[in-house]
Design a protein around this motif. Structure first.
Motif, PDB file in Angstrom:
ATOM      1  N   MET A 172       8.194   4.383 -17.321  1.00  0.00           N
ATOM      2  CA  MET A 172       9.396   3.565 -17.178  1.00  0.00           C
ATOM      3  C   MET A 172      10.275   4.108 -16.062  1.00  0.00           C
ATOM      4  SD  MET A 172      10.883   0.927 -18.178  1.00  0.00           S
ATOM      5  CE  MET A 172      12.457   0.224 -17.829  1.00  0.00           C
ATOM      6  N   MET A 173      10.477   5.430 -16.080  1.00  0.00           N
ATOM      7  CA  MET A 173      11.315   6.051 -15.050  1.00  0.00           C
ATOM      8  C   MET A 173      10.669   5.911 -13.681  1.00  0.00           C
ATOM      9  SD  MET A 173      14.115   6.958 -15.960  1.00  0.00           S
ATOM     10  CE  MET A 173      15.356   7.090 -14.719  1.00  0.00           C
ATOM     11  N   ASP A 174       9.320   5.870 -13.692  1.00  0.00           N
ATOM     12  CA  ASP A 174       8.607   5.812 -12.425  1.00  0.00           C
ATOM     13  C   ASP A 174       8.956   4.569 -11.631  1.00  0.00           C
ATOM     14  OD1 ASP A 174       7.259   8.071 -12.059  1.00  0.00           O
ATOM     15  OD2 ASP A 174       5.245   7.208 -12.207  1.00  0.00           O
ATOM     16  N   PHE A 175       9.181   3.474 -12.342  1.00  0.00           N
ATOM     17  CA  PHE A 175       9.475   2.227 -11.627  1.00  0.00           C
ATOM     18  C   PHE A 175      10.799   2.324 -10.897  1.00  0.00           C
ATOM     19  CE2 PHE A 175      11.605  -1.896 -11.587  1.00  0.00           C
ATOM     20  CZ  PHE A 175      10.731  -2.581 -10.774  1.00  0.00           C
ATOM     21  N   PHE A 176      11.770   3.009 -11.505  1.00  0.00           N
ATOM     22  CA  PHE A 176      13.102   3.055 -10.912  1.00  0.00           C
ATOM     23  C   PHE A 176      13.235   4.133  -9.849  1.00  0.00           C
ATOM     24  CE2 PHE A 176      14.055   0.918 -14.938  1.00  0.00           C
ATOM     25  CZ  PHE A 176      14.699  -0.185 -14.434  1.00  0.00           C
ATOM     26  N   THR A 177      12.333   5.097  -9.838  1.00  0.00           N
ATOM     27  CA  THR A 177      12.441   6.169  -8.857  1.00  0.00           C
ATOM     28  C   THR A 177      12.135   5.620  -7.463  1.00  0.00           C
ATOM     29  OG1 THR A 177      11.590   7.624 -10.546  1.00  0.00           O
ATOM     30  CG2 THR A 177      11.712   8.497  -8.324  1.00  0.00           C
ATOM     31  N   PRO A 178      13.043   5.769  -6.505  1.00  0.00           N
ATOM     32  CA  PRO A 178      12.784   5.205  -5.185  1.00  0.00           C
ATOM     33  C   PRO A 178      11.685   5.946  -4.449  1.00  0.00           C
ATOM     34  CG  PRO A 178      14.822   6.450  -5.174  1.00  0.00           C
ATOM     35  CD  PRO A 178      14.369   6.396  -6.583  1.00  0.00           C
ATOM     36  N   ASN A 179      10.772   5.202  -3.868  1.00  0.00           N
ATOM     37  CA  ASN A 179       9.784   5.799  -2.971  1.00  0.00           C
ATOM     38  C   ASN A 179       9.839   5.044  -1.647  1.00  0.00           C
ATOM     39  OD1 ASN A 179       8.585   3.413  -3.584  1.00  0.00           O
ATOM     40  ND2 ASN A 179       6.945   4.280  -4.828  1.00  0.00           N
ATOM     41  N   VAL A 180       8.867   5.299  -0.770  1.00  0.00           N
ATOM     42  CA  VAL A 180       8.881   4.659   0.546  1.00  0.00           C
ATOM     43  C   VAL A 180       8.888   3.141   0.422  1.00  0.00           C
ATOM     44  CG1 VAL A 180       7.537   4.358   2.639  1.00  0.00           C
ATOM     45  CG2 VAL A 180       7.769   6.598   1.644  1.00  0.00           C
ATOM     46  N   TYR A 181       8.114   2.643  -0.558  1.00  0.00           N
ATOM     47  CA  TYR A 181       7.982   1.202  -0.702  1.00  0.00           C
ATOM     48  C   TYR A 181       9.311   0.558  -1.081  1.00  0.00           C
ATOM     49  CZ  TYR A 181       6.111  -3.214  -2.412  1.00  0.00           C
ATOM     50  OH  TYR A 181       5.849  -4.532  -2.618  1.00  0.00           O
ATOM     51  N   SER A 182      10.129   1.243  -1.911  1.00  0.00           N
ATOM     52  CA  SER A 182      11.401   0.628  -2.306  1.00  0.00           C
ATOM     53  C   SER A 182      12.295   0.435  -1.083  1.00  0.00           C
ATOM     54  CB  SER A 182      12.122   1.493  -3.321  1.00  0.00           C
ATOM     55  OG  SER A 182      11.285   2.436  -3.881  1.00  0.00           O
ATOM     56  N   TYR A 183      12.354   1.465  -0.227  1.00  0.00           N
ATOM     57  CA  TYR A 183      13.188   1.338   0.963  1.00  0.00           C
ATOM     58  C   TYR A 183      12.666   0.231   1.878  1.00  0.00           C
ATOM     59  CZ  TYR A 183      15.722   5.579  -0.143  1.00  0.00           C
ATOM     60  OH  TYR A 183      16.523   6.487  -0.741  1.00  0.00           O
ATOM     61  N   LEU A 184      11.331   0.168   2.033  1.00  0.00           N
ATOM     62  CA  LEU A 184      10.773  -0.873   2.910  1.00  0.00           C
ATOM     63  C   LEU A 184      11.012  -2.260   2.329  1.00  0.00           C
ATOM     64  CD1 LEU A 184       7.433   0.777   3.996  1.00  0.00           C
ATOM     65  CD2 LEU A 184       9.535   0.563   5.277  1.00  0.00           C
TER      66      LEU A 184
ATOM     67  N   SER B  91       0.826  -1.209   0.000  1.00  0.00           N
ATOM     68  CA  SER B  91       0.000   0.000   0.000  1.00  0.00           C
ATOM     69  C   SER B  91       0.858   1.257   0.000  1.00  0.00           C
ATOM     70  CB  SER B  91      -0.916  -0.002   1.221  1.00  0.00           C
ATOM     71  OG  SER B  91      -0.146   0.043   2.380  1.00  0.00           O
ATOM     72  N   PHE B  92       2.146   1.122   0.441  1.00  0.00           N
ATOM     73  CA  PHE B  92       3.015   2.291   0.438  1.00  0.00           C
ATOM     74  C   PHE B  92       3.467   2.652  -0.966  1.00  0.00           C
ATOM     75  CE2 PHE B  92       3.494   0.839   4.801  1.00  0.00           C
ATOM     76  CZ  PHE B  92       3.253   2.022   5.462  1.00  0.00           C
ATOM     77  N   ALA B  93       3.334   1.709  -1.901  1.00  0.00           N
ATOM     78  CA  ALA B  93       3.791   1.994  -3.257  1.00  0.00           C
ATOM     79  C   ALA B  93       2.939   3.073  -3.902  1.00  0.00           C
ATOM     80  CB  ALA B  93       3.752   0.724  -4.090  1.00  0.00           C
ATOM     81  N   SER B  94       1.649   3.106  -3.538  1.00  0.00           N
ATOM     82  CA  SER B  94       0.754   4.049  -4.190  1.00  0.00           C
ATOM     83  C   SER B  94       0.974   5.470  -3.704  1.00  0.00           C
ATOM     84  CB  SER B  94      -0.696   3.631  -3.940  1.00  0.00           C
ATOM     85  OG  SER B  94      -0.921   3.553  -2.560  1.00  0.00           O
ATOM     86  N   GLU B  95       1.727   5.626  -2.572  1.00  0.00           N
ATOM     87  CA  GLU B  95       1.946   6.981  -2.077  1.00  0.00           C
ATOM     88  C   GLU B  95       2.936   7.748  -2.935  1.00  0.00           C
ATOM     89  OE1 GLU B  95       2.133   7.716   1.890  1.00  0.00           O
ATOM     90  OE2 GLU B  95       1.053   5.948   2.553  1.00  0.00           O
ATOM     91  N   GLY B  96       3.658   7.020  -3.782  1.00  0.00           N
ATOM     92  CA  GLY B  96       4.513   7.683  -4.751  1.00  0.00           C
ATOM     93  C   GLY B  96       5.662   8.427  -4.122  1.00  0.00           C
ATOM     94  N   GLN B  97       6.066   9.509  -4.752  1.00  0.00           N
ATOM     95  CA  GLN B  97       7.267  10.217  -4.359  1.00  0.00           C
ATOM     96  C   GLN B  97       7.032  11.165  -3.200  1.00  0.00           C
ATOM     97  OE1 GLN B  97      10.230   9.303  -4.823  1.00  0.00           O
ATOM     98  NE2 GLN B  97      11.017  10.989  -6.003  1.00  0.00           N
ATOM     99  N   THR B  98       5.793  11.589  -3.002  1.00  0.00           N
ATOM    100  CA  THR B  98       5.553  12.725  -2.100  1.00  0.00           C
ATOM    101  C   THR B  98       6.094  12.546  -0.684  1.00  0.00           C
ATOM    102  OG1 THR B  98       3.320  11.855  -2.033  1.00  0.00           O
ATOM    103  CG2 THR B  98       3.664  13.916  -3.221  1.00  0.00           C
ATOM    104  N   PRO B  99       5.976  11.364  -0.028  1.00  0.00           N
ATOM    105  CA  PRO B  99       6.473  11.300   1.346  1.00  0.00           C
ATOM    106  C   PRO B  99       7.969  11.532   1.425  1.00  0.00           C
ATOM    107  CG  PRO B  99       5.084   9.432   0.869  1.00  0.00           C
ATOM    108  CD  PRO B  99       5.355  10.102  -0.416  1.00  0.00           C
ATOM    109  N   LEU B 100       8.731  11.055   0.430  1.00  0.00           N
ATOM    110  CA  LEU B 100      10.176  11.253   0.482  1.00  0.00           C
ATOM    111  C   LEU B 100      10.567  12.629   0.000  1.00  0.00           C
ATOM    112  CD1 LEU B 100      11.708   7.880  -0.622  1.00  0.00           C
ATOM    113  CD2 LEU B 100      11.585   8.878   1.622  1.00  0.00           C
ATOM    114  N   ALA B 101       9.696  13.246  -0.808  1.00  0.00           N
ATOM    115  CA  ALA B 101      10.034  14.576  -1.289  1.00  0.00           C
ATOM    116  C   ALA B 101       9.770  15.637  -0.227  1.00  0.00           C
ATOM    117  CB  ALA B 101       9.235  14.901  -2.544  1.00  0.00           C
ATOM    118  N   ALA B 102       8.958  15.281   0.791  1.00  0.00           N
ATOM    119  CA  ALA B 102       8.652  16.247   1.839  1.00  0.00           C
ATOM    120  C   ALA B 102       9.926  16.599   2.611  1.00  0.00           C
ATOM    121  CB  ALA B 102       7.601  15.664   2.782  1.00  0.00           C
ATOM    122  N   GLN B 103       9.846  17.667   3.364  1.00  0.00           N
ATOM    123  CA  GLN B 103      11.046  18.086   4.094  1.00  0.00           C
ATOM    124  C   GLN B 103      11.295  17.149   5.261  1.00  0.00           C
ATOM    125  OE1 GLN B 103      10.718  21.602   6.284  1.00  0.00           O
ATOM    126  NE2 GLN B 103       8.804  21.045   7.279  1.00  0.00           N
ATOM    127  N   PHE B 104      12.559  17.089   5.686  1.00  0.00           N
ATOM    128  CA  PHE B 104      12.926  16.244   6.816  1.00  0.00           C
ATOM    129  C   PHE B 104      13.840  17.061   7.713  1.00  0.00           C
ATOM    130  CE2 PHE B 104      15.518  12.602   8.555  1.00  0.00           C
ATOM    131  CZ  PHE B 104      14.518  12.181   9.401  1.00  0.00           C
TER     132      PHE B 104
END
Lengths: 168, 105
Positions: B1-13, A111-124
């Protein structure tokens, strides 16, 4: 772009280090694979903007703890683990369990895959030394003090367990 | 295509879960006591990676502080574990954990 390359480099290197740890029969090679794994985890921390913890990872894990492990391995002068002569059912079950666990976690976290880039793009705000030190000294002061008790107990326990017993 | 390689929360988990599973397999299959301890360190590191990912996701200091504490406890655990390994080696002259079963009945 650089971020993407670094993420894949460090994650593949880290998993390769973990595989090397569990398949190398020589304990020294296993320890060196684990050091590769620790360095790549530090790289992943850096890509998550957790600079302080990346430095601590290299200092404490790859530096202190692994030197301690290598020191003990060389002190004991271990020979390499001999190969199991026949197929062991316990090992097969262990590999099946590991595979099932990995598949289950990857499925359960999808389910975390659908959150996309936004959580990591947010500030930390908690990657640097100053905010971490500030929260250690305010909201986490009691556990921070209790860590010193844990370290003291480990120190005394290690001396008591490892010394030569002379009952006089 | 690029979307698959871009790391998100799920990739780290997913990387963290894979490392944890590999560490668990190592604990169950290896017979050398020191390597078993190193596999436990690997599992702790995998959990640390997941904690930092969640800490970053929620912008919350608790995850980062917990990783700091886990590292302290792991250092203490490594010291005590290695001294136990030394004590076993002194008694048995090897550290094959299949032969350390004096508590088994």
């Amino acid at each position: 772009m650089v971020e993407i390359i670094l993420f894949w480099l460090f994650s593949i290197l880290g998993i390769a280090g973990a595989v090397g740890l569990i398949f190398n029969r020589n304990p020294i090679y296993a320890a060196l694979s684990l050091i590769i794994n620790f360095f790549s985890i530090a790289g992943l921390y850096l890509s998550l903007r957790a600079e302080f913890l990346a430095v601590i990872q290299i200092l404490v894990y790859a530096g202190a703890i692994m030197v301690l492990f290598l020191f003990v391995i060389m002190l004991l002068n271990l020979q390499t683990e001999e190969k199991a002569e026949k197929f062991d059912a316990k090992r097969g079950i262990a590999f099946l369990f590991g595979l099932a666990f990995a598949a289950e976690m990857i499925y359960a976290l999808r389910s975390f895959a659908s959150e996309g880039q936004t959580p990591l793009a947010a500030q930390f705000d908690y990657g640097q030394v100053e905010p971490i030190g500030r929260s250690l000294m305010t909201s986490f002061l009691f556990p921070f003090e209790m860590i010193s008790v844990v370290l003291l107990a480990a120190l005394i326990g290690a001396i008591v367990v490892a010394r030569k017993h002379t009952y006089t | 295509m690029m979307d698959f390689f871009t790391p998100n929360v799920y990739s780290y988990l997913a990387v963290s879960a894979l490392m944890f599973a590999l560490g668990a397999v190592g604990v169950m299959t290896r017979r050398n006591g020191i390597v078993v301890f190193m596999c436990i360190e690997l599992m702790l590191n995998a959990v640390n990676l997941a904690l930092i990912t969640f800490s970053r996701m929620h912008n919350d200091p608790a995850g980062s502080i917990l990783v700091f504490f886990v590292m302290c406890v792991a250092a203490a655990e490594a010291v005590v574990g290695l001294s136990i390994v030394l004590a076993i080696f002194r008694n048995k002259l090897n550290i094959d954990i299949n032969q350390v079963n004096i508590f088994k009945w």
